[in-house]
Design a protein around this motif. Structure first.
Motif, PDB file in Angstrom:
ATOM      1  N   THR A 142       0.867  -1.174   0.000  1.00 18.44           N
ATOM      2  CA  THR A 142       0.000   0.000   0.000  1.00 18.44           C
ATOM      3  C   THR A 142       0.904   1.223   0.000  1.00 18.44           C
ATOM      4  OG1 THR A 142      -1.677  -1.185   1.277  1.00 18.44           O
ATOM      5  CG2 THR A 142      -1.853   1.213   1.203  1.00 18.44           C
ATOM      6  N   GLU A 143       0.859   2.001  -1.072  1.00 19.83           N
ATOM      7  CA  GLU A 143       1.699   3.202  -1.141  1.00 19.83           C
ATOM      8  C   GLU A 143       1.003   4.417  -0.559  1.00 19.83           C
ATOM      9  OE1 GLU A 143       3.551   3.962  -4.940  1.00 19.83           O
ATOM     10  OE2 GLU A 143       5.234   2.748  -4.221  1.00 19.83           O
ATOM     11  N   LEU A 144      -0.317   4.472  -0.659  1.00 20.25           N
ATOM     12  CA  LEU A 144      -1.076   5.596  -0.135  1.00 20.25           C
ATOM     13  C   LEU A 144      -2.393   5.075   0.419  1.00 20.25           C
ATOM     14  CD1 LEU A 144      -1.412   8.648   0.232  1.00 20.25           C
ATOM     15  CD2 LEU A 144      -2.300   8.743  -2.110  1.00 20.25           C
ATOM     16  N   ALA A 145      -2.503   5.054   1.738  1.00 18.39           N
ATOM     17  CA  ALA A 145      -3.723   4.563   2.377  1.00 18.39           C
ATOM     18  C   ALA A 145      -4.797   5.648   2.332  1.00 18.39           C
ATOM     19  CB  ALA A 145      -3.436   4.160   3.817  1.00 18.39           C
ATOM     20  N   ARG A 146      -5.987   5.252   1.937  1.00 18.99           N
ATOM     21  CA  ARG A 146      -7.119   6.174   1.869  1.00 18.99           C
ATOM     22  C   ARG A 146      -8.327   5.544   2.524  1.00 18.99           C
ATOM     23  NH1 ARG A 146      -6.520   8.134  -4.373  1.00 18.99           N
ATOM     24  NH2 ARG A 146      -4.879   9.653  -4.030  1.00 18.99           N
ATOM     25  N   SER A 168      -7.427   3.064  -1.782  1.00 17.69           N
ATOM     26  CA  SER A 168      -5.990   3.172  -1.517  1.00 17.69           C
ATOM     27  C   SER A 168      -5.190   2.914  -2.782  1.00 17.69           C
ATOM     28  CB  SER A 168      -5.567   2.170  -0.442  1.00 17.69           C
ATOM     29  OG  SER A 168      -6.130   2.503   0.798  1.00 17.69           O
ATOM     30  N   VAL A 169      -4.013   3.532  -2.864  1.00 16.38           N
ATOM     31  CA  VAL A 169      -3.118   3.336  -4.002  1.00 16.38           C
ATOM     32  C   VAL A 169      -2.128   2.235  -3.645  1.00 16.38           C
ATOM     33  CG1 VAL A 169      -1.393   4.398  -5.503  1.00 16.38           C
ATOM     34  CG2 VAL A 169      -3.357   5.744  -4.708  1.00 16.38           C
ATOM     35  N   ARG A 173       1.525   0.953 -10.428  1.00 11.50           N
ATOM     36  CA  ARG A 173       0.660   1.459  -9.357  1.00 11.50           C
ATOM     37  C   ARG A 173      -0.780   1.255  -9.798  1.00 11.50           C
ATOM     38  NH1 ARG A 173       2.175   7.275  -7.327  1.00 11.50           N
ATOM     39  NH2 ARG A 173       1.377   6.479  -5.367  1.00 11.50           N
ATOM     40  N   SER A 227      -5.207   1.268  -8.141  1.00 11.99           N
ATOM     41  CA  SER A 227      -6.147   1.411  -7.029  1.00 11.99           C
ATOM     42  C   SER A 227      -6.448   0.026  -6.464  1.00 11.99           C
ATOM     43  CB  SER A 227      -7.461   2.030  -7.496  1.00 11.99           C
ATOM     44  OG  SER A 227      -7.227   3.353  -7.940  1.00 11.99           O
TER      45      SER A 227
END
Length: 104
Positions: A62-66, A72-73, A95, A97
């Protein structure tokens, strides 16, 4: 030609028989090195193949948790390791979603 078996006995530099590590053992070492190098926590190891005297692993993180988590990215990294599982090189391949699926 069949890929090399990584569970067979090998001779070390002194000619003594040693037991090669299993893929699970190699993966544990590799993931520890990967976390130390990148600061990213692996979500899953999605692929592994023998590569010369080592392994080439595919690791999703997980590079960017949303919020929600489905947005998340994520990223897939190729992690090349030696026969003892230590990282030789790594690179991000893609990368995406978390809710994305590959077209087949």
């Amino acid at each position: 030609m069949a890929p090399p078996r990584h569970d067979e006995r090998k001779n070390d530099q002194k000619g003594q028989s040693t037991r090669a590590l299993t893929l699970a053992q190699v993966a544990r070492t590799a993931m520890g090195d990967f976390v130390e190098l990148t600061g990213l926590d692996p979500v899953a190891m999605t692929g592994a193949r023998p590569d010369g005297d080592g392994w080439s692993l595919l690791v999703d993180v997980t590079e960017l948790a949303r919020i929600p988590a489905t947005s998340s990215v994520m990223a897939t990294y190729r992690v090349d390791v030696d026969s003892s599982g230590h990282v030789i090189s790594y690179e991000r391949l893609r990368r995406f979603s978390r809710n994305a699926t590959d077209l087949t």
